[in-house]
Design a protein around this motif. Structure first.
Motif, PDB file in Angstrom:
ATOM      1  N   VAL A  37       0.855  -1.183   0.000  1.00  0.00           N
ATOM      2  CA  VAL A  37       0.000   0.000   0.000  1.00  0.00           C
ATOM      3  C   VAL A  37       0.895   1.239   0.000  1.00  0.00           C
ATOM      4  N   GLN A  38       0.495   2.264  -0.734  1.00  0.00           N
ATOM      5  CA  GLN A  38       1.355   3.403  -0.976  1.00  0.00           C
ATOM      6  C   GLN A  38       0.991   4.624  -0.119  1.00  0.00           C
ATOM      7  N   LYS A  39       2.008   5.216   0.473  1.00  0.00           N
ATOM      8  CA  LYS A  39       1.824   6.503   1.140  1.00  0.00           C
ATOM      9  C   LYS A  39       2.136   7.639   0.182  1.00  0.00           C
ATOM     10  N   VAL A  40       3.126   7.389  -0.703  1.00  0.00           N
ATOM     11  CA  VAL A  40       3.529   8.384  -1.699  1.00  0.00           C
ATOM     12  C   VAL A  40       3.459   7.738  -3.082  1.00  0.00           C
ATOM     13  N   GLU A  41       2.757   8.385  -4.006  1.00  0.00           N
ATOM     14  CA  GLU A  41       2.654   7.874  -5.375  1.00  0.00           C
ATOM     15  C   GLU A  41       3.521   8.748  -6.281  1.00  0.00           C
ATOM     16  N   ASP A  42       4.781   8.332  -6.476  1.00  0.00           N
ATOM     17  CA  ASP A  42       5.711   9.129  -7.270  1.00  0.00           C
ATOM     18  C   ASP A  42       5.543   8.819  -8.758  1.00  0.00           C
ATOM     19  N   GLN A  43       6.370   9.433  -9.585  1.00  0.00           N
ATOM     20  CA  GLN A  43       6.263   9.263 -11.038  1.00  0.00           C
ATOM     21  C   GLN A  43       6.546   7.827 -11.470  1.00  0.00           C
ATOM     22  N   ASN A  44       7.468   7.156 -10.778  1.00  0.00           N
ATOM     23  CA  ASN A  44       7.754   5.758 -11.123  1.00  0.00           C
ATOM     24  C   ASN A  44       6.531   4.877 -10.871  1.00  0.00           C
ATOM     25  N   PHE A  45       5.845   5.126  -9.766  1.00  0.00           N
ATOM     26  CA  PHE A  45       4.629   4.377  -9.459  1.00  0.00           C
ATOM     27  C   PHE A  45       3.559   4.641 -10.519  1.00  0.00           C
TER      28      PHE A  45
ATOM     29  N   VAL B  83      -2.616  -5.919 -16.671  1.00  0.00           N
ATOM     30  CA  VAL B  83      -1.992  -6.700 -15.604  1.00  0.00           C
ATOM     31  C   VAL B  83      -2.632  -6.289 -14.281  1.00  0.00           C
ATOM     32  N   SER B  84      -3.082  -7.253 -13.504  1.00  0.00           N
ATOM     33  CA  SER B  84      -3.675  -6.960 -12.201  1.00  0.00           C
ATOM     34  C   SER B  84      -2.614  -6.442 -11.247  1.00  0.00           C
ATOM     35  N   VAL B  85      -2.895  -5.336 -10.571  1.00  0.00           N
ATOM     36  CA  VAL B  85      -2.006  -4.795  -9.540  1.00  0.00           C
ATOM     37  C   VAL B  85      -2.693  -4.986  -8.191  1.00  0.00           C
ATOM     38  N   ILE B  86      -2.030  -5.709  -7.310  1.00  0.00           N
ATOM     39  CA  ILE B  86      -2.603  -6.048  -6.009  1.00  0.00           C
ATOM     40  C   ILE B  86      -1.776  -5.380  -4.926  1.00  0.00           C
ATOM     41  N   PHE B  87      -2.446  -4.604  -4.070  1.00  0.00           N
ATOM     42  CA  PHE B  87      -1.772  -3.878  -2.999  1.00  0.00           C
ATOM     43  C   PHE B  87      -1.771  -4.730  -1.734  1.00  0.00           C
ATOM     44  N   LEU B  88      -0.576  -4.993  -1.229  1.00  0.00           N
ATOM     45  CA  LEU B  88      -0.412  -5.853  -0.071  1.00  0.00           C
ATOM     46  C   LEU B  88      -0.185  -5.039   1.197  1.00  0.00           C
TER      47      LEU B  88
ATOM     48  N   LYS C  99       0.418  -5.601   5.767  1.00  0.00           N
ATOM     49  CA  LYS C  99       0.782  -6.506   6.860  1.00  0.00           C
ATOM     50  C   LYS C  99      -0.346  -7.495   7.136  1.00  0.00           C
ATOM     51  N   GLY C 100       0.017  -8.776   7.218  1.00  0.00           N
ATOM     52  CA  GLY C 100      -0.963  -9.820   7.504  1.00  0.00           C
ATOM     53  C   GLY C 100      -1.444 -10.567   6.279  1.00  0.00           C
ATOM     54  N   ASP C 101      -1.195 -10.014   5.074  1.00  0.00           N
ATOM     55  CA  ASP C 101      -1.614 -10.697   3.849  1.00  0.00           C
ATOM     56  C   ASP C 101      -0.719 -11.905   3.573  1.00  0.00           C
ATOM     57  N   LYS C 102      -1.258 -12.840   2.805  1.00  0.00           N
ATOM     58  CA  LYS C 102      -0.505 -14.039   2.435  1.00  0.00           C
ATOM     59  C   LYS C 102      -0.743 -14.336   0.961  1.00  0.00           C
ATOM     60  N   VAL C 103       0.320 -14.673   0.249  1.00  0.00           N
ATOM     61  CA  VAL C 103       0.256 -15.052  -1.164  1.00  0.00           C
ATOM     62  C   VAL C 103       0.944 -16.399  -1.298  1.00  0.00           C
ATOM     63  N   GLU C 104       0.391 -17.267  -2.140  1.00  0.00           N
ATOM     64  CA  GLU C 104       1.032 -18.559  -2.366  1.00  0.00           C
ATOM     65  C   GLU C 104       1.169 -18.806  -3.857  1.00  0.00           C
TER      66      GLU C 104
ATOM     67  N   TYR D 225       4.551 -14.310   3.233  1.00  0.00           N
ATOM     68  CA  TYR D 225       3.874 -13.704   4.373  1.00  0.00           C
ATOM     69  C   TYR D 225       4.274 -12.237   4.459  1.00  0.00           C
ATOM     70  N   VAL D 226       3.308 -11.347   4.319  1.00  0.00           N
ATOM     71  CA  VAL D 226       3.594  -9.913   4.298  1.00  0.00           C
ATOM     72  C   VAL D 226       3.697  -9.381   5.727  1.00  0.00           C
ATOM     73  N   LEU D 227       4.823  -8.730   6.021  1.00  0.00           N
ATOM     74  CA  LEU D 227       5.087  -8.186   7.351  1.00  0.00           C
ATOM     75  C   LEU D 227       4.943  -6.672   7.413  1.00  0.00           C
ATOM     76  N   HIS D 228       4.989  -6.021   6.251  1.00  0.00           N
ATOM     77  CA  HIS D 228       5.038  -4.556   6.208  1.00  0.00           C
ATOM     78  C   HIS D 228       4.712  -4.130   4.774  1.00  0.00           C
ATOM     79  N   PRO D 229       4.013  -3.024   4.567  1.00  0.00           N
ATOM     80  CA  PRO D 229       3.651  -1.962   5.518  1.00  0.00           C
ATOM     81  C   PRO D 229       2.314  -2.223   6.211  1.00  0.00           C
ATOM     82  N   ASP D 230       2.104  -1.488   7.276  1.00  0.00           N
ATOM     83  CA  ASP D 230       0.848  -1.510   8.022  1.00  0.00           C
ATOM     84  C   ASP D 230       0.087  -0.237   7.664  1.00  0.00           C
ATOM     85  N   PRO D 231      -1.030  -0.335   6.912  1.00  0.00           N
ATOM     86  CA  PRO D 231      -1.739   0.876   6.478  1.00  0.00           C
ATOM     87  C   PRO D 231      -2.223   1.753   7.620  1.00  0.00           C
TER      88      PRO D 231
END
Length: 297
Positions: free
Chosen positions: A124-132, A144-149, A151-156, A163-169
């Motif tokens: 999840v983004q706090k700052v959306e710069d030009q690269n983003f 292409v699907s963009v999925i925002f991860l 803390k606490g999310d899991k992908v397999e 296991y996503v540890l950071h960021p915490d929104p």
């Protein structure tokens, strides 16, 4: 006229051929092989290639500048795509982007433009710069699907768990927000784990101290900068192997103090000295294959 014996031989040959094909198919798709994690040498930047036990592939970051960098050099076109084609990859199941600094995302945009990618994962983004914004534009154009991860999310992916540890929104960091709110996750296959840290610094490491950081292999944060790798964070992660992705630079990276400390804690590999660093694991044991032994190893 074909005799019965010749006809029987031909039928047996066809049956044998089908059996070989079936065995190869079974071997390639149902018999697990090793997980392969390659920390690529992309100069001053991060890019990691992962091939799962059944042959699916994804990237973790994809940017950097080689020593021979010039204005026309493109990490994606000149390093990532040739490497992927060499590995026989024509489609990526996923791309994980730690954050949007050019030395992590630069080559990803070219990959998105030129190769089929199923999903992009980013924190999840706090700052959306030009690269983003550029990445989102290309992903949208290529569908292409963009999925925002968070803390606490899991992908397999093919038995490889993330296991996503950071960021915490609910607790995004104000100081140097692009680095400190980078995507941090633990990737596990069997009993072997890898901790990917992007370019987080001390404020993020302080927040992460409460997470389950214990790992076997640590991708050292921020190219071995002294702004990261606090003793408390390293002690909590307690890896056996450290990998610093770094190239020739004018920033004083990696920090001599950090290098000395990490060498005291475990085995240290650096892409500027070892070239690509390959880790293969069956989920029980991990084997390390540096492309170059390194002058200081």
């Amino acid at each position: 006229m074909i005799s019965r014996i010749e006809l029987r031989k031909k039928k047996l040959a066809v049956a044998a051929s089908f059996m070989v094909i079936a065995l190869l198919f079974f071997w390639n798709y149902f018999v697990p092989k090793d997980l392969e994690v390659t920390f690529l040498d992309v100069g001053q930047g991060d890019a990691t290639f992962v091939r799962t036990p059944h042959g699916r592939a994804f990237l973790i970051d994809g940017g950097g500048n080689p020593v021979f960098s010039n204005s026309s050099f493109d990490i994606g076109e000149d390093i990532l795509l040739p490497f992927l084609y060499y590995k026989g990859v024509i489609k990526l199941d996923a791309v994980f982007i730690s954050h949007t600094d050019i030395d992590h995302i630069g080559g990803i945009i070219t990959v998105l433009e030129n190769m089929k990618v199923d999903r992009v994962f980013i924190g999840v983004q706090k700052v959306e710069d030009q690269n983003f914004k550029k990445m989102m534009e290309v992903a949208g154009k290529k569908r292409v699907s963009v999925i925002f991860l968070k803390k606490g999310d899991k992908v397999e992916v093919d038995g490889v768990k993330v296991y996503v540890l950071h960021p915490d929104p609910g607790n995004l960091i104000e100081e140097n927000p692009i680095n400190n709110n980078a995507l941090v996750f633990k990737m596990r296959y069997g009993n072997i784990s890898f901790l990917f840290t992007g370019d987080i610094e001390k404020p993020a490491e302080e927040v992460l101290k409460e997470s389950d950081l214990k790992t076997h292999v640590l991708k050292v944060a921020h190219h071995g900068s002294s702004t990261s790798s606090t003793p408390e964070f390293i002690e909590k992660a307690d890896p056996q192997v450290f990998v610093i992705q770094v190239g020739k630079n004018s920033y004083g990276l990696p920090s001599e103090r950090v290098v000395k400390y990490l060498k005291e804690r475990g085995k240290l590999y650096r892409t500027d000295e070892n070239g690509a660093v390959i880790v293969r694991t069956d989920g029980v044991k991990a084997r390390i294959y540096p492309f170059l032994k390194g002058v200081k190893e």
